[in-house]
Design a protein around this motif. Structure first.
Motif, PDB file in Angstrom:
ATOM      1  N   LEU A  86      48.054  32.754  40.888  1.00  0.00           N
ATOM      2  CA  LEU A  86      47.183  31.614  41.195  1.00  0.00           C
ATOM      3  C   LEU A  86      45.919  31.585  40.332  1.00  0.00           C
ATOM      4  O   LEU A  86      45.402  30.518  40.022  1.00  0.00           O
ATOM      5  CB  LEU A  86      46.793  31.644  42.688  1.00  0.00           C
ATOM      6  CG  LEU A  86      47.916  31.318  43.670  1.00  0.00           C
ATOM      7  CD1 LEU A  86      47.444  31.538  45.089  1.00  0.00           C
ATOM      8  CD2 LEU A  86      48.390  29.888  43.486  1.00  0.00           C
ATOM      9  N   ARG A  87      45.419  32.758  39.951  1.00  0.00           N
ATOM     10  CA  ARG A  87      44.203  32.833  39.149  1.00  0.00           C
ATOM     11  C   ARG A  87      44.470  32.596  37.666  1.00  0.00           C
ATOM     12  O   ARG A  87      43.547  32.317  36.906  1.00  0.00           O
ATOM     13  CB  ARG A  87      43.560  34.219  39.294  1.00  0.00           C
ATOM     14  CG  ARG A  87      42.888  34.392  40.620  1.00  0.00           C
ATOM     15  CD  ARG A  87      42.153  35.715  40.647  1.00  0.00           C
ATOM     16  NE  ARG A  87      41.504  35.891  41.912  1.00  0.00           N
ATOM     17  CZ  ARG A  87      41.009  37.049  42.329  1.00  0.00           C
ATOM     18  NH1 ARG A  87      41.114  38.112  41.575  1.00  0.00           N
ATOM     19  NH2 ARG A  87      40.429  37.134  43.495  1.00  0.00           N
ATOM     20  N   ALA A  88      45.688  32.733  37.241  1.00  0.00           N
ATOM     21  CA  ALA A  88      46.001  32.598  35.820  1.00  0.00           C
ATOM     22  C   ALA A  88      45.676  31.188  35.359  1.00  0.00           C
ATOM     23  O   ALA A  88      45.901  30.204  36.065  1.00  0.00           O
ATOM     24  CB  ALA A  88      47.480  32.886  35.582  1.00  0.00           C
ATOM     25  N   ILE A 106      43.390  28.677  46.168  1.00  0.00           N
ATOM     26  CA  ILE A 106      42.672  28.915  44.912  1.00  0.00           C
ATOM     27  C   ILE A 106      42.905  27.706  44.019  1.00  0.00           C
ATOM     28  O   ILE A 106      44.046  27.350  43.741  1.00  0.00           O
ATOM     29  CB  ILE A 106      43.157  30.207  44.222  1.00  0.00           C
ATOM     30  CG1 ILE A 106      42.911  31.410  45.136  1.00  0.00           C
ATOM     31  CG2 ILE A 106      42.473  30.393  42.883  1.00  0.00           C
ATOM     32  CD1 ILE A 106      43.455  32.710  44.610  1.00  0.00           C
ATOM     33  N   ASP A 107      41.836  27.070  43.586  1.00  0.00           N
ATOM     34  CA  ASP A 107      41.884  25.893  42.713  1.00  0.00           C
ATOM     35  C   ASP A 107      42.786  24.793  43.282  1.00  0.00           C
ATOM     36  O   ASP A 107      43.577  24.179  42.571  1.00  0.00           O
ATOM     37  CB  ASP A 107      42.353  26.274  41.308  1.00  0.00           C
ATOM     38  CG  ASP A 107      41.351  27.175  40.589  1.00  0.00           C
ATOM     39  OD1 ASP A 107      40.149  27.083  40.917  1.00  0.00           O
ATOM     40  OD2 ASP A 107      41.787  27.947  39.715  1.00  0.00           O
ATOM     41  N   THR A 159      49.472  40.849  45.553  1.00  0.00           N
ATOM     42  CA  THR A 159      48.704  40.944  44.303  1.00  0.00           C
ATOM     43  C   THR A 159      49.301  40.032  43.242  1.00  0.00           C
ATOM     44  O   THR A 159      48.578  39.333  42.520  1.00  0.00           O
ATOM     45  CB  THR A 159      48.669  42.405  43.804  1.00  0.00           C
ATOM     46  OG1 THR A 159      48.156  43.225  44.853  1.00  0.00           O
ATOM     47  CG2 THR A 159      47.814  42.554  42.579  1.00  0.00           C
ATOM     48  N   ILE A 218      48.393  36.393  44.006  1.00  0.00           N
ATOM     49  CA  ILE A 218      46.989  36.091  43.715  1.00  0.00           C
ATOM     50  C   ILE A 218      46.760  36.013  42.210  1.00  0.00           C
ATOM     51  O   ILE A 218      46.081  35.106  41.706  1.00  0.00           O
ATOM     52  CB  ILE A 218      46.064  37.148  44.363  1.00  0.00           C
ATOM     53  CG1 ILE A 218      46.114  37.000  45.884  1.00  0.00           C
ATOM     54  CG2 ILE A 218      44.630  37.003  43.868  1.00  0.00           C
ATOM     55  CD1 ILE A 218      45.409  38.103  46.644  1.00  0.00           C
ATOM     56  N   ASP A 219      47.352  36.938  41.446  1.00  0.00           N
ATOM     57  CA  ASP A 219      47.213  36.911  39.986  1.00  0.00           C
ATOM     58  C   ASP A 219      47.813  35.642  39.404  1.00  0.00           C
ATOM     59  O   ASP A 219      47.264  35.050  38.464  1.00  0.00           O
ATOM     60  CB  ASP A 219      47.866  38.142  39.367  1.00  0.00           C
ATOM     61  CG  ASP A 219      47.085  39.429  39.670  1.00  0.00           C
ATOM     62  OD1 ASP A 219      45.891  39.324  40.043  1.00  0.00           O
ATOM     63  OD2 ASP A 219      47.682  40.510  39.529  1.00  0.00           O
TER      64      ASP A 219
END
Length: 151
Positions: free
Chosen positions: A147-149, A124-125, A141, A144-145
Motif C-alpha cells: 500500500l505504501r509503494a 493508506i492513500d 507487513t 502494508i508495504d
C-alpha cells in the motif's frame, strides 16, 4: 478389422467378425408368444421386466403386443382395459410439539465470547484493506508495504 496375411499373393481385405452373447434368431412358438404377451398385459410387472425374463429386448415385446392388438382389431375385438384402483392419499396428522423447558443458560468462558470476526482495518492513500484474525506478521507487513509503494 484387417488382418495381416502370410500369403503375399492374396489381395483385398479380409474381414473377421466376432459375435458375443445371443446373436442367433430365435423362433418362438405361437403359444409361447401368446403366453409372453399375456404376461406383459398383467399389471403385475412392466413390459421391460417381462422381456428381460425371457432374454429379449423390450422393443420386440412391444412389437408383439402391437401385432396382437392389430389382430384383435381386425376381428372387431378390443383388449379389456384393467381398471386401476382410485388414487388415495394418506391423511396428514399434525401433532402439537410437546412443551419443553427452555435450555439452561450455559456459562461460556471469556475466550469463547470473543468475536471471531475481529479484523485489522488499514487505510493508506484512500485504499482500505481489512486483514482478518490469524493473519501472520509477514502477510500484514507485505500488505502494508504494497500500500505504501509509489504508484
Amino acid at each position: 478389422m484387417t488382418m495381416p496375411c502370410d500369403d503375399v499373393g492374396t489381395s483385398g481385405v479380409q474381414r473377421f467378425e466376432v459375435f458375443t452373447g445371443r446373436g442367433r434368431r430365435r423362433d418362438w412358438a405361437p403359444e409361447t408368444k401368446a403366453s409372453i404377451v399375456a404376461e406383459s398385459y398383467s399389471n403385475a410387472e412392466t413390459v421391460s421386466v417381462v422381456a428381460r425374463r425371457y432374454g429379449m429386448s423390450p422393443s420386440q415385446l412391444f412389437t408383439w403386443r402391437r401385432e396382437f392388438r392389430k389382430q384383435l382389431e381386425d376381428r372387431g375385438l378390443t383388449l379389456p382395459v384393467a381398471s386401476r384402483p382410485p388414487t388415495t392419499f394418506v391423511p396428514a396428522v399434525i401433532e402439537p410439539e410437546p412443551a419443553c423447558d427452555p435450555p439452561a443458560a450455559v456459562k461460556r468462558s471469556r475466550r469463547q465470547r470473543r468475536s471471531k470476526a475481529s479484523v485489522v482495518e488499514l487505510e493508506i492513500d484512500g485504499v482500505a484493506v481489512k486483514i482478518g484474525r490469524g493473519a501472520d506478521v509477514g502477510t500484514i507487513t507485505a500488505v502494508i508495504d504494497a500500500l505504501r509503494a509509489p504508484r
